[in-house]
Design an enzyme around this catalytic site. Sequence first.
Site, mmCIF file in Angstrom:
data_model
loop_
_atom_site.group_PDB
_atom_site.id
_atom_site.type_symbol
_atom_site.label_atom_id
_atom_site.label_comp_id
_atom_site.label_asym_id
_atom_site.label_seq_id
_atom_site.Cartn_x
_atom_site.Cartn_y
_atom_site.Cartn_z
ATOM 1 N N GLY A 110 0.830 -1.202 0.000
ATOM 2 C CA GLY A 110 0.000 0.000 0.000
ATOM 3 C C GLY A 110 0.857 1.241 0.000
ATOM 4 O O GLY A 110 2.008 1.222 0.423
ATOM 5 N N GLN A 111 0.279 2.286 -0.517
ATOM 6 C CA GLN A 111 0.990 3.558 -0.511
ATOM 7 C C GLN A 111 0.006 4.657 -0.175
ATOM 8 O O GLN A 111 -1.010 4.795 -0.851
ATOM 9 C CB GLN A 111 1.619 3.822 -1.873
ATOM 10 C CG GLN A 111 2.450 5.068 -1.880
ATOM 11 C CD GLN A 111 3.362 5.141 -3.091
ATOM 12 O OE1 GLN A 111 3.456 4.195 -3.875
ATOM 13 N NE2 GLN A 111 4.031 6.254 -3.245
ATOM 14 N N GLY A 112 0.297 5.383 0.873
ATOM 15 C CA GLY A 112 -0.574 6.497 1.254
ATOM 16 C C GLY A 112 0.157 7.787 1.021
ATOM 17 O O GLY A 112 1.249 7.814 0.467
ATOM 18 N N SER A 115 2.861 7.564 3.776
ATOM 19 C CA SER A 115 3.366 6.280 4.247
ATOM 20 C C SER A 115 3.471 5.261 3.126
ATOM 21 O O SER A 115 2.814 5.405 2.097
ATOM 22 C CB SER A 115 2.439 5.728 5.327
ATOM 23 O OG SER A 115 1.222 5.342 4.721
ATOM 24 N N ASP A 227 -12.084 10.138 7.516
ATOM 25 C CA ASP A 227 -11.602 9.740 6.181
ATOM 26 C C ASP A 227 -12.110 8.342 5.825
ATOM 27 O O ASP A 227 -11.356 7.485 5.368
ATOM 28 C CB ASP A 227 -10.073 9.805 6.100
ATOM 29 C CG ASP A 227 -9.584 9.827 4.640
ATOM 30 O OD1 ASP A 227 -10.415 10.083 3.744
ATOM 31 O OD2 ASP A 227 -8.391 9.597 4.410
HETATM 32 N N1 LIG Z 1 -3.060 -3.604 8.209
HETATM 33 C C1 LIG Z 1 -2.978 -3.598 6.896
HETATM 34 N N2 LIG Z 1 -2.976 -4.752 6.204
HETATM 35 C C2 LIG Z 1 -2.917 -4.756 4.875
HETATM 36 N N3 LIG Z 1 -2.872 -3.649 4.112
HETATM 37 C C3 LIG Z 1 -2.862 -2.451 4.730
HETATM 38 C C4 LIG Z 1 -2.902 -2.360 6.151
HETATM 39 N N4 LIG Z 1 -2.908 -1.060 6.484
HETATM 40 C C5 LIG Z 1 -2.871 -0.370 5.327
HETATM 41 N N5 LIG Z 1 -2.833 -1.198 4.262
HETATM 42 C C6 LIG Z 1 -2.809 -0.824 2.836
HETATM 43 O O1 LIG Z 1 -2.055 0.351 2.657
HETATM 44 C C7 LIG Z 1 -2.866 1.413 2.121
HETATM 45 C C8 LIG Z 1 -2.418 2.742 2.722
HETATM 46 O O2 LIG Z 1 -2.550 2.676 4.142
HETATM 47 P P1 LIG Z 1 -3.096 3.907 4.982
HETATM 48 O O3 LIG Z 1 -4.401 4.347 4.391
HETATM 49 O O4 LIG Z 1 -3.104 3.547 6.404
HETATM 50 O O5 LIG Z 1 -1.948 4.969 4.648
HETATM 51 P P2 LIG Z 1 -2.026 6.560 4.582
HETATM 52 O O6 LIG Z 1 -0.657 7.069 4.268
HETATM 53 O O7 LIG Z 1 -2.627 7.081 5.820
HETATM 54 O O8 LIG Z 1 -2.999 6.735 3.352
HETATM 55 P P3 LIG Z 1 -3.934 7.950 2.918
HETATM 56 O O9 LIG Z 1 -3.126 8.799 2.025
HETATM 57 O O10 LIG Z 1 -5.053 7.234 2.191
HETATM 58 O O11 LIG Z 1 -4.408 8.658 4.131
HETATM 59 C C9 LIG Z 1 -4.305 1.017 2.449
HETATM 60 O O12 LIG Z 1 -5.219 1.530 1.504
HETATM 61 C C10 LIG Z 1 -4.238 -0.515 2.380
HETATM 62 O O13 LIG Z 1 -4.414 -0.964 1.054
#
Ligand SMILES: Nc1ncnc2c1ncn2[C@@H]1O[C@H](COP(=O)(O)OP(=O)(O)OP(=O)(O)O)[C@@H](O)[C@H]1O
Length: 572
Positions: A110-112, A115, A227
């Site tokens: 995953g890529q946020g 993160s 969100d």
């Molecule tokens: N516990 C987990 N198990 C498997 N995949 C995960 C888990 N946590 C996150 N992911 C994957 O990683 C992606 C990004 O995680 P997350 O939304 O927590 O990151 P973020 O940087 O906060 O993203 P955003 O920009 O959407 O706020 C998620 O959409 C999901 O596909």
Amino acid sequence: MGCVLCKNSAGAKDEPPPGNLRRDTKTDHLPSSVSVPEVVDIGERKKNQIQTARTWHTGDFSAGSSRRTLRMSLSAPEGWPPWLVAACGESIKDFTPRRATTYEKLDKIGQGTYSNVYKAKDLLTGEIVALKKVRFDNLEAESVKFMAREILMLQRLDHPNVIKLQGLVASRVSCSLYLVFEYMDHDLTGLAATQGSKFDISQVKCFMKQLLSGLEHCHSRGVLHRDIKGSNLLIDNNGILKIADFGLATFYDPKQKKQTMTSRVVTLWYRPPELLLGATNYGTGVDLWSAGCIMAELLAGKPVMPGRTEVEQLHKIFKLCGSPSDLYWKKYKLPNATLFKPQHPYKRCVSEAFSGFAPSTVHLVETLLAIDPDDRGTSTSALNSEFFTSEPLACDPSSLPKYPPSKELNIKLRDEEARRQKSLARKANGVEGARRVRFRGDRTGRAFPAPEANSENQANLDRCRMLPQTNGKSKSEKFPPPHQDGAVGHHPVEEDHHQSKKNSVFSAKHEASFGSSRSLKVGEGTSMRKISNKDGSSSSRKYIWGLKPPPALGLSMDLLFRSRSEVFGVRR
Ligand SMILES: Nc1ncnc2c1ncn2[C@@H]1O[C@H](COP(=O)(O)OP(=O)(O)OP(=O)(O)O)[C@@H](O)[C@H]1O
């Protein structure tokens, strides 16, 4: 990966007993000495960078907080770097530091925005986990504070439908932090795309029941998620749904009437009208609206209000849910009311759009997508609604179909690959080759990854706001303060509000379709629009936009949507 380094512990020696990362005691309060800002002003960025670079190794994390930080460092739980203690305070005492080398990264899943998420193996227990590596761009203090906020929220929650934080791995060497979570195979966006067809009603009930139960727990603990969207709803291989990503969540006290919060939260497609209209005093209704959008999306088989700008989003909301009543405008006195109040009311047509579904289904969608947040009820009332007591009942999570792991990231990568192939084919074989590739790509199933929480075209926003160009990673860029938001008014919009309603019907049997015109950006400041002519033929028009100054404040929504040719100029 680095490891936790500490003067006293030397990190490596005292490994925690396997599988015992989370202690039993739980911090149920936001430590009084820790302040997590709602939003950091974009103007603070430079200051933050300098400040964080200066304080990273000392733990003096917040500007002007040396005494406070010292106090926290003195009482710091053993083994954590001072910057983490300064950011999270007492809340990390429930965790025991782990060396990063005790995890083996297997795959990026995953890529946020701030993160990267990896599938990893816990080498001590053999358990598969998800490691969320938080990026601290240029050592920005604000990035650390958003991460701290997520940790603090997660610490307060404990429910089968809310993701569990199992541990933390911090590295002073690489200035990064890993949040350790239970591993989940899917997110709802990825799962929906893999499924290829719409979920049946008992499956929709199963997902909604779990989502609303998770939300009920968050709200009962005073946490607003802010969100809720498909990619933040994780699903394991037993069909258990868990709400994840608490990076934008906030503590909320329903008794405190004048709690001011930012309106720049929630991913655009799932953002309620009150936030688009600038509300800074809101409650659990924001999450319920997003839940309503998810429910509608599950029923329709595609996102129901996929706006590209705030203006377009509000327009889509009004088209489906009707424009607010006079009572609403008087009751809420929202900051952007003058700008967005339509001159002609839009009729609500939710029940028509979902007419193919049972009355109890339509009733719950109607309730969750109420324009007035006070009419949306609560997660508890939604869970008690007839939708969940009428046949067919929610299916058992374990009966949901099993698929190979599917995430929103996979969809994005697949789409990117299809685009790459198409451009390669175009180069090699001309238009015919590109057509062949597109045909293959189209058969791979549908995918609707939502935009990021600030889905507006960032380049345009920056231009409008006269902000310096930045690397676009931090949350403060995602959510600039409302007074800097110049996003309204000069983006091309998809449809005229007089367009026929027939495109907005979501049938239980047929594919839903929302809007008929497509927009394709062809260059800086121009947009090609496919126009359906009265005689059934179609033609393209090029719109010039972004070249004129933004329309004056007070320009009504009707004018914004009536005719782009008047506002932006049209060439054939
Ligand atoms: N516990 C987990 N198990 C498997 N995949 C995960 C888990 N946590 C996150 N992911 C994957 O990683 C992606 C990004 O995680 P997350 O939304 O927590 O990151 P973020 O940087 O906060 O993203 P955003 O920009 O959407 O706020 C998620 O959409 C999901 O596909």
